[in-house]
Motif scaffolding. Sequence first.
Motif, PDB file in Angstrom:
ATOM      1  N   ASP A  42       0.829  -1.211   0.000  1.00 57.82           N
ATOM      2  CA  ASP A  42       0.000   0.000   0.000  1.00 57.82           C
ATOM      3  C   ASP A  42       0.863   1.261   0.000  1.00 57.82           C
ATOM      4  O   ASP A  42       0.605   2.205  -0.744  1.00 57.82           O
ATOM      5  CB  ASP A  42      -0.932   0.019   1.211  1.00 57.82           C
ATOM      6  CG  ASP A  42      -2.008  -1.050   1.142  1.00 57.82           C
ATOM      7  OD1 ASP A  42      -2.191  -1.671   0.071  1.00 57.82           O
ATOM      8  OD2 ASP A  42      -2.676  -1.270   2.171  1.00 57.82           O
ATOM      9  N   ARG A  88      -9.321  14.827  -7.632  1.00 54.37           N
ATOM     10  CA  ARG A  88      -9.696  13.428  -7.484  1.00 54.37           C
ATOM     11  C   ARG A  88     -10.992  13.180  -8.235  1.00 54.37           C
ATOM     12  O   ARG A  88     -11.952  13.941  -8.104  1.00 54.37           O
ATOM     13  CB  ARG A  88      -9.867  13.116  -6.007  1.00 54.37           C
ATOM     14  CG  ARG A  88      -9.985  11.644  -5.730  1.00 54.37           C
ATOM     15  CD  ARG A  88     -10.000  11.395  -4.256  1.00 54.37           C
ATOM     16  NE  ARG A  88     -11.394  11.275  -3.846  1.00 54.37           N
ATOM     17  CZ  ARG A  88     -11.803  11.149  -2.605  1.00 54.37           C
ATOM     18  NH1 ARG A  88     -10.944  11.161  -1.635  1.00 54.37           N
ATOM     19  NH2 ARG A  88     -13.062  11.037  -2.325  1.00 54.37           N
ATOM     20  N   THR A  91     -15.842   9.050  -6.805  1.00 57.04           N
ATOM     21  CA  THR A  91     -15.986   7.606  -6.708  1.00 57.04           C
ATOM     22  C   THR A  91     -17.328   7.200  -7.295  1.00 57.04           C
ATOM     23  O   THR A  91     -18.353   7.829  -7.025  1.00 57.04           O
ATOM     24  CB  THR A  91     -15.906   7.171  -5.228  1.00 57.04           C
ATOM     25  OG1 THR A  91     -14.679   7.662  -4.698  1.00 57.04           O
ATOM     26  CG2 THR A  91     -15.952   5.670  -5.090  1.00 57.04           C
ATOM     27  N   TRP A 112      -7.400   7.675 -11.537  1.00 55.25           N
ATOM     28  CA  TRP A 112      -7.954   7.106 -10.315  1.00 55.25           C
ATOM     29  C   TRP A 112      -6.940   7.043  -9.182  1.00 55.25           C
ATOM     30  O   TRP A 112      -7.240   6.594  -8.082  1.00 55.25           O
ATOM     31  CB  TRP A 112      -8.513   5.700 -10.586  1.00 55.25           C
ATOM     32  CG  TRP A 112      -9.648   5.746 -11.550  1.00 55.25           C
ATOM     33  CD1 TRP A 112      -9.610   5.398 -12.864  1.00 55.25           C
ATOM     34  CD2 TRP A 112     -10.976   6.213 -11.297  1.00 55.25           C
ATOM     35  NE1 TRP A 112     -10.846   5.601 -13.442  1.00 55.25           N
ATOM     36  CE2 TRP A 112     -11.696   6.094 -12.501  1.00 55.25           C
ATOM     37  CE3 TRP A 112     -11.619   6.704 -10.167  1.00 55.25           C
ATOM     38  CZ2 TRP A 112     -13.038   6.468 -12.597  1.00 55.25           C
ATOM     39  CZ3 TRP A 112     -12.949   7.062 -10.275  1.00 55.25           C
ATOM     40  CH2 TRP A 112     -13.642   6.947 -11.476  1.00 55.25           C
ATOM     41  N   SER A 115      -7.798   8.711  -5.828  1.00 54.57           N
ATOM     42  CA  SER A 115      -8.826   7.946  -5.106  1.00 54.57           C
ATOM     43  C   SER A 115      -8.192   6.770  -4.374  1.00 54.57           C
ATOM     44  O   SER A 115      -8.573   6.452  -3.242  1.00 54.57           O
ATOM     45  CB  SER A 115      -9.901   7.453  -6.073  1.00 54.57           C
ATOM     46  OG  SER A 115     -10.617   8.549  -6.593  1.00 54.57           O
ATOM     47  N   LEU A 116      -7.210   6.129  -5.002  1.00 64.14           N
ATOM     48  CA  LEU A 116      -6.487   5.039  -4.338  1.00 64.14           C
ATOM     49  C   LEU A 116      -5.725   5.562  -3.121  1.00 64.14           C
ATOM     50  O   LEU A 116      -5.752   4.953  -2.051  1.00 64.14           O
ATOM     51  CB  LEU A 116      -5.507   4.378  -5.307  1.00 64.14           C
ATOM     52  CG  LEU A 116      -6.120   3.546  -6.420  1.00 64.14           C
ATOM     53  CD1 LEU A 116      -5.048   3.132  -7.420  1.00 64.14           C
ATOM     54  CD2 LEU A 116      -6.820   2.330  -5.863  1.00 64.14           C
ATOM     55  N   HIS A 118      -6.383   8.163  -1.343  1.00 66.59           N
ATOM     56  CA  HIS A 118      -7.381   8.487  -0.318  1.00 66.59           C
ATOM     57  C   HIS A 118      -7.855   7.219   0.405  1.00 66.59           C
ATOM     58  O   HIS A 118      -7.997   7.210   1.630  1.00 66.59           O
ATOM     59  CB  HIS A 118      -8.557   9.221  -0.965  1.00 66.59           C
ATOM     60  CG  HIS A 118      -9.605   9.657  -0.002  1.00 66.59           C
ATOM     61  ND1 HIS A 118      -9.460  10.748   0.816  1.00 66.59           N
ATOM     62  CD2 HIS A 118     -10.811   9.130   0.290  1.00 66.59           C
ATOM     63  CE1 HIS A 118     -10.537  10.880   1.567  1.00 66.59           C
ATOM     64  NE2 HIS A 118     -11.364   9.914   1.268  1.00 66.59           N
ATOM     65  N   SER A 119      -8.090   6.158  -0.351  1.00 63.07           N
ATOM     66  CA  SER A 119      -8.586   4.912   0.244  1.00 63.07           C
ATOM     67  C   SER A 119      -7.551   4.224   1.124  1.00 63.07           C
ATOM     68  O   SER A 119      -7.898   3.607   2.126  1.00 63.07           O
ATOM     69  CB  SER A 119      -9.009   3.938  -0.859  1.00 63.07           C
ATOM     70  OG  SER A 119     -10.087   4.462  -1.575  1.00 63.07           O
ATOM     71  N   LEU A 120      -6.284   4.328   0.755  1.00 65.75           N
ATOM     72  CA  LEU A 120      -5.227   3.611   1.473  1.00 65.75           C
ATOM     73  C   LEU A 120      -4.647   4.388   2.654  1.00 65.75           C
ATOM     74  O   LEU A 120      -3.928   3.821   3.466  1.00 65.75           O
ATOM     75  CB  LEU A 120      -4.089   3.255   0.510  1.00 65.75           C
ATOM     76  CG  LEU A 120      -4.466   2.295  -0.619  1.00 65.75           C
ATOM     77  CD1 LEU A 120      -3.313   2.162  -1.596  1.00 65.75           C
ATOM     78  CD2 LEU A 120      -4.872   0.942  -0.059  1.00 65.75           C
TER      79      LEU A 120
END
Length: 142
Positions: A42, A88, A91, A112, A115-116, A118-120
């Motif tokens: 990650d 970004r 989603t 994207w 967004s990755l 942000h998610s990780l």
Amino acid sequence: MVTTMTGELIIPMLGTPAAVGLARTLSDARLHKWDYLHIRDDALLVVAELVGNAAEETPNKQIVFQFTRDSSEITIAVWDSSPRLPERKPTVELTLDDLDLSEENFDNNGGWGLSLVHSLSAACGVTCLPGGGKWVWARMRP
């Protein structure tokens, strides 16, 4: 390259595609040294996205990569001289029908990365500097 007493990295580099590989390699070594292998994949993805975005935004200009840690987080940050803020993509929830793309949109799969990130990440953002440029950063909890 600057390495602090605690092994943190601060690296000025040129905004080229090679910067991504260099940043990933040096970060991987630090993650091993700090025994943070459980977040390795990650963290290296976040490094690649942030460095890649800075290199793309300011090609062949100086960027600064920073990889640091404190007692509860690692921080991955990249400075570039562009005033343009990263955007970004919103989603969206995909269905099987969405995957049947038209021929003109078949390879339209970029954008994207943030967004990755942000998610990780536990937190991420942008800090604009009064003298110009910005730091784009992400914090991860090991």
